[in-house]
Motif scaffolding. Structure first.
Motif, mmCIF file in Angstrom:
data_model
loop_
_atom_site.group_PDB
_atom_site.id
_atom_site.type_symbol
_atom_site.label_atom_id
_atom_site.label_comp_id
_atom_site.label_asym_id
_atom_site.label_seq_id
_atom_site.Cartn_x
_atom_site.Cartn_y
_atom_site.Cartn_z
ATOM 1 N N LYS A 35 0.874 -1.143 -0.021
ATOM 2 C CA LYS A 35 -0.192 0.100 0.010
ATOM 3 C C LYS A 35 0.863 1.095 0.053
ATOM 4 O O LYS A 35 0.726 2.059 -0.699
ATOM 5 C CB LYS A 35 -0.972 0.046 1.268
ATOM 6 C CG LYS A 35 -2.000 1.093 1.336
ATOM 7 C CD LYS A 35 -2.807 1.080 2.646
ATOM 8 C CE LYS A 35 -4.158 -0.061 2.324
ATOM 9 N NZ LYS A 35 -4.968 0.005 3.418
ATOM 10 N N ALA A 83 -5.519 5.211 13.355
ATOM 11 C CA ALA A 83 -6.582 5.048 12.655
ATOM 12 C C ALA A 83 -6.781 3.622 12.045
ATOM 13 O O ALA A 83 -6.808 3.453 10.605
ATOM 14 C CB ALA A 83 -6.639 6.284 11.290
ATOM 15 N N SER A 101 -1.085 -2.508 19.418
ATOM 16 C CA SER A 101 0.167 -2.619 18.631
ATOM 17 C C SER A 101 0.895 -1.345 18.273
ATOM 18 O O SER A 101 2.089 -0.786 18.544
ATOM 19 C CB SER A 101 0.186 -3.773 17.529
ATOM 20 O OG SER A 101 1.172 -3.379 16.479
ATOM 21 N N SER A 121 -9.959 5.513 15.413
ATOM 22 C CA SER A 121 -10.560 4.093 15.167
ATOM 23 C C SER A 121 -11.579 3.944 15.976
ATOM 24 O O SER A 121 -11.607 4.780 17.154
ATOM 25 C CB SER A 121 -9.355 3.082 15.541
ATOM 26 O OG SER A 121 -8.146 2.992 14.754
ATOM 27 N N GLU A 175 -14.535 9.222 14.114
ATOM 28 C CA GLU A 175 -14.604 9.792 13.001
ATOM 29 C C GLU A 175 -15.993 9.277 12.304
ATOM 30 O O GLU A 175 -16.521 8.188 12.728
ATOM 31 C CB GLU A 175 -13.806 8.919 11.964
ATOM 32 C CG GLU A 175 -13.756 9.458 10.593
ATOM 33 C CD GLU A 175 -13.776 11.054 10.580
ATOM 34 O OE1 GLU A 175 -12.690 11.691 10.926
ATOM 35 O OE2 GLU A 175 -14.807 11.496 10.052
ATOM 36 N N ARG A 355 -16.532 -4.667 2.258
ATOM 37 C CA ARG A 355 -16.817 -5.669 3.472
ATOM 38 C C ARG A 355 -18.050 -5.709 3.947
ATOM 39 O O ARG A 355 -18.859 -4.646 3.993
ATOM 40 C CB ARG A 355 -15.941 -4.664 4.688
ATOM 41 C CG ARG A 355 -14.448 -4.876 4.472
ATOM 42 C CD ARG A 355 -13.634 -4.008 5.380
ATOM 43 N NE ARG A 355 -13.525 -2.678 5.102
ATOM 44 C CZ ARG A 355 -12.667 -1.614 5.728
ATOM 45 N NH1 ARG A 355 -11.835 -1.999 6.489
ATOM 46 N NH2 ARG A 355 -12.784 -0.306 5.212
#
Ligand SMILES: NC(=O)c1ccc[n+]([C@@H]2O[C@H](COP(=O)([O-])OP(=O)(O)OC[C@H]3O[C@@H](n4cnc5c(N)ncnc54)[C@H](O)[C@@H]3O)[C@@H](O)[C@H]2O)c1
Length: 463
Positions: A35, A83, A101, A121, A175, A355
């Motif tokens: 990416k 995020a 993490s 997130s 968000e 998704r």
């Protein structure tokens, strides 16, 4: 400001581009090397209207850079946004592996005297405090002194035992952007929710968001737990509206009412409103399914059975099967030897995101019954090749919406992309074996499809 965004997906990339657009220096960090390499070459890995030009413009100016180097990305940041994804775990709760993490990485690499760490997130209540604790432990492992952020203004920070001192705050800033209009939502948000108990962090967040709130101050400050809860409550409310209208549509079909008329009849009441009460073949996407489930799980963990949330999901699962039921009622359980054209694979228009898309259920269920699928989507083929890779023997991804119709028993519409709204109906009738449409989003409900010679099946109206 110098900003680092960790996680360069739908949220991180949009946030990074928009903050850079407002004159900040932004580094986007991701663990996905492929990416980041694509982004460095100016290739945008997702489809989001307006994103590409904004990324390329800021990349050219040097205000937006991409890296996989954690130390380089984190050490100089004044504000760090988390995020990363928070997918559904096996037990329905939000899987916080990536968030934890990242918190560890932040604690390992921050170097500034004062840093604001922002949870963007979607995370369950209590996560900001956990993030704070992980970062604190990692800083202490480096033999650095942790200073209370409240002390930073009034005292010069002393180095102790030769090591640097660090202060940081963790803020919750959920968000609310919508894929498909993410840039508009981020540049001109309905509201910016900031959860913090630190006046210093609140000041930083206010100045960061001020350029986005020039028309009116829509920043809502609250406690950390309330901000975390606000995001889940918002998504649960929206999912509830969808399941509510879908339940009404099921009743309409049985009693001989028309959900399209009922929608107008109730939406005109200003207490109800028109938005989010479109009947359809179920909600999907990366947020509603996992967030409703995660909130239900949080409630259960705290000893409360969330009955509405449970019902919202049960209705949604049933709704995703509705088109399959309509098709098998029409053609029988055994669909061997039949092909179906599917228009739209992404979970909604103007995104390539698949998704939890309703199309995944429909395509699999029809193939399970022996059918072949000829699908067309304007943007989602990269994701379709991934999410439906086990189906590719019975699924072809076609070059145009008309190409997909050839030799098919019926057209099934799953996603209401604009280009499906005014098609050439004569061409559709000519290319299909028989002129039959299953419209999962009722986009042709106001047209007299019978007079055009179609057998027309929609949601919430008995065929
Ligand atoms: N997509 C939306 O519409 C939307 C809207 C509002 C909120 N959210 C929330 O925002 C969060 C992100 O969602 P998304 O759709 O952008 O996810 P995404 O899957 O598109 O992107 C997440 C990115 O994080 C990266 N990542 C994972 N672990 C990492 C690590 N340790 N360090 C650096 N990068 C790492 C992944 O490689 C991926 O590129 C989720 O919590 C989601 O619920 C999403």
């Amino acid at each position: 400001m110098t900003i680092t965004i960790i996680g360069s997906g739908y949220v991180g990339l949009v946030a990074g581009a928009c903050f850079a657009q407002m004159g900040n220096d932004v580094i986007c960090l991701d663990v996905d090397e492929n990416k980041i390499n694509r982004l460095k070459q100016g290739i945008i890995p997702i489809y989001e209207p307006g994103l590409e030009s904004m990324v390329l413009e800021n990349q050219k100016l040097g205000t937006l850079t991409f890296t996989t180097d954690k130390k380089e990305a984190i050490r100089n940041a004044q504000v760090i946004f988390i995020a990363v994804g928070t997918p559904m775990g096996d037990d329905g709760s939000a899987d916080l592996r990536f968030v934890r993490s990242v918190a560890e990485d932040i604690g390992t690499h921050i170097e500034r005297e004062y840093v604001v760490v922002v949870d963007k997130s979607t995370v369950p209540v209590g996560t900001a405090r956990e993030v704070r604790s992980i970062i604190s432990s990692a800083i202490q492992k480096r033999n650095m002194t942790l200073v209370d952020s409240a002390a930073i203004d009034s005292h010069s920070v002393q180095n102790q035992q030769g090591s640097q001192s660090i202060a940081f705050d963790v803020v919750s800033n959920p968000e609310f952007l919508k894929e498909g209009v993410a840039i508009k939502d981020f540049m001109s948000p309905d509201r910016v929710v900031i959860g913090t108990d630190s006046p210093k962090a609140l000041e930083v967040m206010k100045s960061l968001y001020a350029p986005f709130l020039i028309k009116s101050d829509r920043l809502i400050a609250m406690g950390i737990e309330s901000a975390e809860m606000t995001k889940y409550a918002a998504n649960a409310m929206l999912a509830t509206k969808i399941s509510f209208i879908n339940e009404m549509s099921q009743i309409c079909e049985r009693v001989g009412a028309n959900i399209n008329d009922v929608r107008l009849g109730i939406g005109s009441d200003s207490r109800i409103g028109y938005s989010f009460i479109y009947p359809g073949c179920g909600y999907g996407g990366s947020c509603f399914p996992k967030d409703v489930r995660a909130l239900e799980k949080t409630a259960a963990d705290f000893g409360y059975k969330a009955r509405i949330l449970d019902a919202v999901q049960v209705v949604n699962e049933a709704q995703k099967m509705l088109l399959v039921e309509k098709i098998t009622q029409r053609f029988g359980e055994n669909l061997a030897g039949k092909s179906f054209a599917v228009w739209g694979l992404s979970f909604k228009p103007e995104t390539d995101d698949m998704r939890e898309a309703s199309s995944l259920v429909l395509v699999r269920e029809l193939i399970k019954r022996g059918a072949r699928i000829k699908a067309y989507d304007p943007k989602a083929y990269e994701q379709a090749s991934f999410y439906l890779k086990d189906c590719l023997d019975s699924l072809s991804l076609e070059g145009s919406k008309y190409e997909a119709l050839k030799g098919c028993a019926a057209l099934v519409i799953i996603t209401e992309w604009r280009e499906f709204r005014s098609p050439d109906f004569d061409e559709i009738a000519k290319l299909l074996n028989e002129p039959i449409i299953f419209d999962g989003r009722n986009i042709y409900q106001s047209l007299n499809m019978q007079s055009k010679g179609f057998e027309y099946h929609q949601i919430g109206v008995k065929s």
